[in-house]
Design an enzyme around this catalytic site. Structure first.
Site, mmCIF file in Angstrom:
data_model
loop_
_atom_site.group_PDB
_atom_site.id
_atom_site.type_symbol
_atom_site.label_atom_id
_atom_site.label_comp_id
_atom_site.label_asym_id
_atom_site.label_seq_id
_atom_site.Cartn_x
_atom_site.Cartn_y
_atom_site.Cartn_z
ATOM 1 N N SER A 45 0.818 -1.214 0.000
ATOM 2 C CA SER A 45 0.000 0.000 0.000
ATOM 3 C C SER A 45 0.855 1.268 0.000
ATOM 4 O O SER A 45 1.528 1.561 -0.980
ATOM 5 C CB SER A 45 -0.962 -0.044 1.195
ATOM 6 O OG SER A 45 -1.978 0.909 1.062
ATOM 7 N N ASP A 102 10.277 6.164 -9.870
ATOM 8 C CA ASP A 102 9.850 6.962 -11.025
ATOM 9 C C ASP A 102 10.624 8.278 -11.128
ATOM 10 O O ASP A 102 10.977 8.707 -12.234
ATOM 11 C CB ASP A 102 8.349 7.252 -10.941
ATOM 12 C CG ASP A 102 7.504 6.014 -11.190
ATOM 13 O OD1 ASP A 102 8.014 5.075 -11.831
ATOM 14 O OD2 ASP A 102 6.340 5.986 -10.745
ATOM 15 N N LYS A 150 -0.685 -4.432 -3.158
ATOM 16 C CA LYS A 150 -1.977 -3.926 -2.657
ATOM 17 C C LYS A 150 -2.160 -2.499 -3.164
ATOM 18 O O LYS A 150 -1.706 -1.543 -2.557
ATOM 19 C CB LYS A 150 -1.990 -3.972 -1.135
ATOM 20 C CG LYS A 150 -3.175 -3.285 -0.461
ATOM 21 C CD LYS A 150 -4.483 -3.971 -0.751
ATOM 22 C CE LYS A 150 -5.580 -3.495 0.221
ATOM 23 N NZ LYS A 150 -5.869 -2.061 0.159
#
Length: 697
Positions: free
Chosen positions: A466, A477, A491
């Site tokens: 999560s 990124d 998740k």
């Protein structure tokens, strides 16, 4: 002739089961409140779920099959003819759900209850027939029957249960119990099952039906009964007094899915993900067998007042035989914010005659003191604030890079993941959230400035989930650092809790996407540098769950790249592999992981011959012990005589750092090896970046 000698003979000689009269067992029926709640749940799934749910015949077939799996997943009680009268639900279960017509689903449960009750009485009858056990012969018991065809006759199931009864007895015999103890323990087990069957209420059956309905949509959508809703609220407030472990059903067993950061179980070091709990006892009480017991009943047994001790009979995740259980004790406690606070340390690495200092910040969860925050207090506790303090501390110690350790971090407050990323970037988006209507909201760090702009690493594992995945994905990124470890949990969905007229529904309403447009759902975050792990992704993680939502993408957003770590990955990987080849802990992890998978694939059945069973178990454990002792010899540690001692030894070394031991002593720990290697990789990265900057001048 003994009972178990008789059980080894031809099926033709078996005693045919006498089915309990339907009138002897209470027939449970749905209440009006449950009928109404079923309609509300169906509407919530159709109009409120993130996914587009089609309640067509294909869905009805899936949901009906799921209901059968919940009722009798091992095909051990119901006969084919028991199911036939309800086969029409395969095509019209959706219609009956929207109409609140639950009678036939209840009737199928009642039939299962009759068969189950009669079977347990059959087991007790066979125990009373004879008390002398014989484990000769060449029979084997198939362990997983979820794909087996439904039995056509009672004789087929009698043959199966003769083997199951013998296996239950053999399991106890292998733990050095005599015939009298075996009979007594099995009688207590079976009588306990009868008692629990007799205590089943209408709400229990409704919960099973709704579990079949919701789990066909996704694994995180679920119905909570009024009682379960209370428990959920307690868990969310962290005031629950227990052991700090999240449990899930795994066939007839209860499995540990994860440990709560800072909780009693994690501190004790005696439980691990994928361990199976087969017994629960209080400090001065008898151990209660919980095989086949409902999950919420097992949870109730484990709960208790702070300071009390609970005993668990545990089959380790790596065990190849269910007879190889261990009894552990955990002192119940609450989980305080302080137990989950971020902590830092400095790791010294010697290279070429120089000492290099690397910082590591362990972040167990993403927390915030909501009460203090909402009250407007200036000094409220949060993950971001605590990490910022640790970063400042490490900067004062002149570290050459910082590793954020997110292993076992199951997530928490999304706002903290966003603000924490902001410590390492100068404003920008962090995550996209798409809701059930397709609207995308962009979240990010709006504060100018960067607290730390030096070399950064993120260490993750399969239990990083999560919010942890949002942070790791954003760092990756942005090109802000190196992600190391193993593939994360996956998740990537958001749930909300809504009241029903009866109970509550936890509904998946949104999905997380990285700023690059890729979802974290199902696939998680793939590390740049992969470390071996004993956590099997086929058993733990989103992709291991039935009906998990798929990975997909949305449009990426504009963001600034801070670096190009991918330029150095080949060099980093080469240096890492060279170190790992000479690291006993890394070699052990790779080989033990491969061996565990191999043994699980081999163990589709168990021998009911005592000598053969012992030979098979000893041979398999000898392989595991040899790997462990190979690791210990390379580290200069004392070798073990029994494989079952390995966990205690590993847990001890994993806790060495708490006793003030040096990095050299800590290196004996399997888990510690990941942290030390992450520091090594980050140091390589820092040097490569520094060299590149010098060349570009």
């Amino acid at each position: 002739m003994s009972l178990f000698a008789t059980l080894s003979r031809s099926v033709a000689l078996t005693i045919i089961l006498v089915v309990t009269s339907p009138m002897a067992i209470a027939q449970l029926e749905p209440t009006e409140e449950q009928r109404q709640a079923a309609v509300e749940i169906a509407d919530s799934l159709r109009y409120g779920h993130y996914a587009e749910v089609s309640f067509d015949e294909a869905w009805s077939q899936e949901a009906f099959g799921r209901y059968l799996d919940i009722l009798d997943g091992q095909r051990a009680y119901l006969l084919s003819r028991d199911i036939e009268p309800y086969r029409h639900l395969e095509t019209d279960l959706a219609d009956t759900l929207f109409d609140g017509e639950l009678d036939e689903a209840f009737a199928l449960y009642n039939r299962l209850n009759e068969r189950h009750t009669a079977r347990v009485e059959w087991l007790l009858e066979h125990l009373d027939d004879d008390t002398t056990f014989n484990f000769d012969g060449n029979e084997r018991l198939e362990l997983d029957r979820e794909d087996a065809a439904w039995a056509e006759s009672q004789r087929e199931l009698d043959a199966l249960w003769q083997k199951r009864l013998k296996n239950d007895a053999l399991t106890l015999a292998l733990s050095d119990q005599d015939d009298e103890q075996i009979v007594e323990n099995l009688r207590q087990r079976y009588e306990g099952q009868l008692s629990r069957l007799d205590q089943t209420e209408s709400e229990d059956v409704f919960g099973l039906i709704m579990a079949a309905v919701t789990s066909t949509i996704d694994p995180h959508t679920s119905y909570l009964s009024p009682r379960q809703g209370e428990s959920f609220d307690i868990q969310m407030s962290l005031s629950l007094e227990g052991i700090g472990a999240l449990l899930q059903s795994d066939g007839e067993y209860v499995k540990v899915s994860s440990l709560v950061a800072g909780g009693p179980a994690e501190r004790a070091g005696v439980l691990e993900p994928a361990d199976r709990i087969i017994g629960v006892g209080q400090e001065d009480g008898e151990m209660v067998n919980v095989i086949g017991m409902r999950l919420d009943n097992v949870v109730d047994l484990i709960r208790g007042p702070k300071g009390s001790v609970v005993k668990l009979d545990v089959v380790p995740a790596q065990a190849v035989d269910m007879t190889r259980s261990q009894t552990v004790e955990i002192t119940r406690d609450t989980v305080d914010l302080e137990d989950q606070a971020a902590q830092s340390e400095v790791i010294d690495i010697e290279r070429d005659g120089a000492t290099h200092r690397l910082g590591v910040i362990e972040i167990p969860t993403f927390y915030v003191d909501f009460d203090a925050w909402q009250a407007g207090e200036d000094d409220y506790r949060s993950t971001t604030r605590d990490v910022a303090k640790e970063v400042e501390k490490l900067k004062r110690q002149d570290v050459e890079g910082i590793v954020l350790d997110l292993r076992n971090n199951g997530g928490g407050a999304l706002q903290e993941a966003n603000s924490l990323i902001g410590l390492f970037i100068d404003r920008g988006p962090t995550v996209q959230v798409r809701d059930a209507d397709g609207r995308i909201n962009l979240y990010g760090d709006s504060e100018a400035g960067t607290l730390y702009d030096g070399p950064l690493g993120v260490l993750v594992n399969r239990l990083s989930a999560s919010a942890s995945e949002i942070l790791a994905g954003a760092i990756q990124d942005y090109g802000r650092g190196i992600v190391m470890g193993s593939q994360t949990f996956g998740k990537g969905t958001v749930q909300t809790l809504s009241d029903l007229s009866h109970g509550e529904i936890k509904l998946t309403r949104a999905k997380f996407y990285r700023i690059s447009g890729a979802s974290t759902q199902n696939r998680g975050v793939e590390p740049d540098i992969e470390f071996p792990s004993l956590i099997d992704p086929e058993r733990i993680g989103e992709s291991s769950l039935d009906h998990a939502l798929e990975w997909d993408t949305v449009q990426d957003v504009q963001y600034r790249r801070y670096g190009e770590p991918e330029r150095y990955l080949d060099a980093l990987l080469s240096a890492h592999q060279e170190r790992a080849a000479g690291n006993p802990n890394f070699r052990y992890l790779e080989r033990q992981s491969a061996l565990s998978r191999e043994l699980r694939e081999q163990n589709t059945s168990v021998s009911l011959n005592r000598e053969q069973r012992e030979r098979e178990t000893q041979a398999q454990e000898a392989e595991q012990l040899a790997l462990e002792n190979q690791r210990r010899r390379a580290l200069g540690l004392e070798e073990l005589e029994e494989w079952t001692d390995a966990r205690d030894a590993t847990a001890l070394s994993d806790n060495d750092s708490e006793d003030g031991n040096t990095d050299e002593e800590d290196a004996t720990s399997v888990e510690r090896a990941h942290v030390l290697e992450a520091a090594e990789v980050l140091l390589d990265y820092a040097h490569l970046e520094s060299t590149q900057r010098f060349v570009n001048r």
